[in-house]
Design an enzyme around this catalytic site. Structure first.
Site, PDB file in Angstrom:
ATOM      1  N   TYR A  30      46.272  30.282  48.809  1.00  0.00           N
ATOM      2  CA  TYR A  30      47.532  30.993  48.579  1.00  0.00           C
ATOM      3  C   TYR A  30      48.711  30.041  48.568  1.00  0.00           C
ATOM      4  O   TYR A  30      48.579  28.861  48.918  1.00  0.00           O
ATOM      5  CB  TYR A  30      47.738  32.085  49.634  1.00  0.00           C
ATOM      6  N   LYS A  64      45.543  24.948  51.472  1.00  0.00           N
ATOM      7  CA  LYS A  64      46.259  26.160  51.892  1.00  0.00           C
ATOM      8  C   LYS A  64      45.335  27.370  51.710  1.00  0.00           C
ATOM      9  O   LYS A  64      45.458  28.153  50.771  1.00  0.00           O
ATOM     10  CB  LYS A  64      47.576  26.311  51.122  1.00  0.00           C
ATOM     11  N   GLU A  79      50.899  20.360  64.147  1.00  0.00           N
ATOM     12  CA  GLU A  79      51.922  21.189  63.484  1.00  0.00           C
ATOM     13  C   GLU A  79      51.967  22.530  64.187  1.00  0.00           C
ATOM     14  O   GLU A  79      51.270  22.741  65.185  1.00  0.00           O
ATOM     15  CB  GLU A  79      51.600  21.356  61.996  1.00  0.00           C
TER      16      GLU A  79
END
Ligand code: PMP
Length: 292
Positions: free
Chosen positions: A33, A146, A178
């Site tokens: 996505y 992703k 992250e």
């Protein structure tokens, strides 16, 4: 208000956009996505997002007739008909509908959806900053793709919310990689801005990439290198980035205050520089968002 969605080459009413229960995106999260922010009717960094979408397709080997200009036309149309002023465009591509077997189907036709959402982010979070917690990074080792396989991200975000925090920063092998849906940054006492290198351990955020360019252009000292929890807690300032949030100050990590619990001056400068970039040529809006 109109809500039109693009599904497999057709524009339909959002409520009529349906996929099969045998879609591999639904059964296996066999899909990737992108999310592109829209500020003031403008999609931000569309090319970079489409490049990452194409690269994710290649990495998970979905055969796809990728056409950048066609996607751009779809985005333009959806922003217009759905009147998206501030919000985002969401794109997902799956390996299509097939009998439930793990291996790739011999023949398949990928499912493509594109929809838009309106978004109104509370400006208070930029003025006050947010608290984050840290938690073990339980994800696979291809975080650069992703993928919609986001369970560890979802679970770590939920733990943050249950602890009244905004985001979780994930720790892998002693290093902060992250956030569960954002990139993590610290600023040292000598004003060096540090973020994890873009390798398989993190998603290479488009906001991260754009911000690095802006910072270099403005002569900030920047290092893409791993940092640990102690460095984060001793940082002068901290912030996070993502397409929907842009640059957001972090003022508490676990129970440690960063920059006395208030957004720091360097972070405020960075927010203003990033806002100038996304609202280029639209100075009135950029002024309204200026953080003093
Ligand atoms: N890391 C993760 C895990 C994310 O989910 C996101 C947001 N999608 C980001 C970083 C930030 O990426 P971007 O700046 O491209 O939105």
């Amino acid at each position: 208000m109109k809500n039109i969605t693009f599904i497999n080459n057709k524009f339909v009413k959002h409520s009529n956009a349906k996929i099969s229960i045998e879609d591999r995106g639904f059964l296996f999260a066999d899909s990737i996505y992108e999310l592109i922010s829209v500020f003031d009717n403008n999609a931000i960094d569309t090319d970079q997002h489409l490049d990452r979408l194409e690269s994710s397709l290649k990495e998970i080997k979905i055969k796809y007739k990728f056409n950048k200009n066609k996607f751009k036309k779809v985005f333009e149309k959806l922003i217009k008909v759905n009147n998206v002023i501030n919000g985002y465009i969401y794109i997902q591509i799956t390996r299509g509908v097939a009998e439930r077997k793990h291996e790739f189907p011999k023949n398949y036709s990928p499912t493509t959806i594109v929809f838009t959402k309106h978004l109104n982010i509370d400006k208070k979070i930029y003025k006050n900053g947010v608290k984050i917690i840290t938690i073990e990074d339980l994800r696979w080792l291809r975080r650069d793709i992703k993928s919609t396989s986001l369970l560890p991200n979802i679970l770590s975000k939920q733990i943050a919310v249950e602890k009244n925090a905004f985001e979780s920063w994930l720790i892998d092998d002693g290093v902060i990689t992250e956030g569960s849906s954002s990139n993590a940054w610290i600023i040292t006492n000598s004003n060096t801005i540090i973020t994890h290198p873009a390798n398989n351990k993190i998603l290479k955020g488009v906001t991260r990439e754009t911000l690095i360019k802006i910072l270099k252009k403005n002569n900030f000292k920047i290092k893409e290198k791993p940092f640990n929890l102690i460095e984060a807690k001793n940082a002068k300032e901290a912030f996070l980035t993502s397409s929907t949030l842009s640059v957001l100050p972090v003022v508490k990590i676990d129970n440690y205050n960063i920059s006395n619990g208030k957004p720091g001056d360097v972070t405020k400068k960075i927010i203003n520089l990033y806002n100038d970039y996304i609202f280029k040529n639209k100075s009135s809006i950029s002024k309204e968002l200026k953080i003093a």
